[in-house]
Design a protein around this motif. Structure first.
Motif, mmCIF file in Angstrom:
data_model
loop_
_atom_site.group_PDB
_atom_site.id
_atom_site.type_symbol
_atom_site.label_atom_id
_atom_site.label_comp_id
_atom_site.label_asym_id
_atom_site.label_seq_id
_atom_site.Cartn_x
_atom_site.Cartn_y
_atom_site.Cartn_z
ATOM 1 N N GLU A 15 0.838 -1.188 0.000
ATOM 2 C CA GLU A 15 0.000 0.000 0.000
ATOM 3 C C GLU A 15 0.879 1.246 0.000
ATOM 4 O O GLU A 15 1.781 1.379 0.828
ATOM 5 N N PRO A 16 0.659 2.170 -0.932
ATOM 6 C CA PRO A 16 1.494 3.382 -0.960
ATOM 7 C C PRO A 16 1.159 4.297 0.209
ATOM 8 O O PRO A 16 0.053 4.268 0.743
ATOM 9 N N PRO A 17 2.128 5.115 0.618
ATOM 10 C CA PRO A 17 1.848 6.070 1.689
ATOM 11 C C PRO A 17 0.856 7.124 1.192
ATOM 12 O O PRO A 17 0.725 7.334 -0.015
ATOM 13 N N PRO A 18 0.165 7.802 2.086
ATOM 14 C CA PRO A 18 -0.747 8.862 1.649
ATOM 15 C C PRO A 18 0.039 9.991 0.985
ATOM 16 O O PRO A 18 1.230 10.149 1.210
ATOM 17 N N CYS A 19 -0.646 10.763 0.161
ATOM 18 C CA CYS A 19 -0.011 11.894 -0.532
ATOM 19 C C CYS A 19 -0.691 13.195 -0.130
ATOM 20 O O CYS A 19 -1.877 13.218 0.197
ATOM 21 N N GLU A 20 0.105 14.253 -0.150
ATOM 22 C CA GLU A 20 -0.414 15.586 0.082
ATOM 23 C C GLU A 20 0.264 16.524 -0.893
ATOM 24 O O GLU A 20 1.496 16.514 -1.012
ATOM 25 N N ASP A 21 -0.524 17.299 -1.600
ATOM 26 C CA ASP A 21 -0.016 18.205 -2.636
ATOM 27 C C ASP A 21 0.829 17.464 -3.660
ATOM 28 O O ASP A 21 1.807 17.996 -4.185
ATOM 29 N N GLY A 22 0.485 16.207 -3.926
ATOM 30 C CA GLY A 22 1.187 15.419 -4.924
ATOM 31 C C GLY A 22 2.459 14.746 -4.441
ATOM 32 O O GLY A 22 3.160 14.111 -5.210
ATOM 33 N N PHE A 23 2.792 14.874 -3.168
ATOM 34 C CA PHE A 23 4.015 14.280 -2.630
ATOM 35 C C PHE A 23 3.664 13.253 -1.555
ATOM 36 O O PHE A 23 2.724 13.441 -0.785
ATOM 37 N N PRO A 24 4.471 12.159 -1.478
ATOM 38 C CA PRO A 24 4.203 11.170 -0.429
ATOM 39 C C PRO A 24 4.456 11.758 0.963
ATOM 40 O O PRO A 24 5.431 12.461 1.181
ATOM 41 N N VAL A 25 3.556 11.468 1.873
ATOM 42 C CA VAL A 25 3.696 11.894 3.257
ATOM 43 C C VAL A 25 4.509 10.830 3.982
ATOM 44 O O VAL A 25 4.160 9.664 3.981
ATOM 45 N N THR A 26 5.620 11.239 4.591
ATOM 46 C CA THR A 26 6.474 10.272 5.295
ATOM 47 C C THR A 26 6.054 10.091 6.742
ATOM 48 O O THR A 26 6.500 9.179 7.410
ATOM 49 N N GLY A 27 5.224 10.985 7.236
ATOM 50 C CA GLY A 27 4.737 10.866 8.604
ATOM 51 C C GLY A 27 3.831 12.031 8.927
ATOM 52 O O GLY A 27 3.702 12.974 8.153
ATOM 53 N N LYS A 28 3.180 11.914 10.059
ATOM 54 C CA LYS A 28 2.359 13.040 10.504
ATOM 55 C C LYS A 28 2.517 13.163 12.015
ATOM 56 O O LYS A 28 2.831 12.196 12.712
ATOM 57 N N ALA A 29 2.316 14.366 12.488
ATOM 58 C CA ALA A 29 2.468 14.619 13.918
ATOM 59 C C ALA A 29 1.337 15.525 14.386
ATOM 60 O O ALA A 29 0.917 16.426 13.668
#
Length: 148
Positions: free
Chosen positions: A24-38
């Motif tokens: 499963e690919p990581p989620p994307c934001e603004d066309g870029f993969p999100v490596t993490g969230k805080a």
């Protein structure tokens, strides 16, 4: 100006880059993969409580590495690793810490001594840190930040 003191909680989740086809690919934001969230939460805030500040600096091992004159960020706990906060609560239980704003004619200003209030807030920080939901790569960290 004055001393501002905050206990922050930060919940961090890492997303992994797919290695194999079908992952499963990581989620994307603004066309870029999100490596993490805080997500950051404010667990407690104090203003000009010098005696508490000095106790924190003298107790937590991470304080020795933080010597920025404009502010300090000190690691206090990570998930269930809360022994330093627990021992700090033990220290608070043995102290009588005066309320810097105490006025016997002003009920809203709090009581003459504040260690019980401090203990409640540090216990809440432990509960928050240990209450990390069971999600992959999710962690919680409690930090103390002071600035003046």
């Amino acid at each position: 100006m004055g001393l501002d003191m905050t206990l922050f909680g930060e919940e961090k989740q890492s997303f992994y880059t797919p290695i194999r086809p079908g992952d499963e690919p990581p989620p994307c934001e603004d066309g870029f993969p999100v490596t993490g969230k805080a997500t950051e939460v404010e667990l407690a805030y104090w203003r000009k409580h010098w005696e508490l500040h000095e106790l924190i600096l003298g107790h937590f091992s991470d304080a020795e590495r933080c010597n920025d004159p404009n502010g300090r960020k000190i690691h206090l706990a990570y998930n269930e690793d809360v022994e330093e906060i627990q021992s700090f609560i033990g220290l608070l239980e043995r102290k009588r810490i005066r309320n810097p704003y105490y006025d016997p004619h002003w009920e809203e200003g709090g009581g003459e001594y504040l260690q019980d209030d401090y203990i409640k807030k540090f216990l809440a920080a432990i509960d928050w840190s240990c209450g990390c939901p069971d999600k992959p790569a999710l962690n919680r960290e409690v930090t103390y930040y002071s600035s003046w």
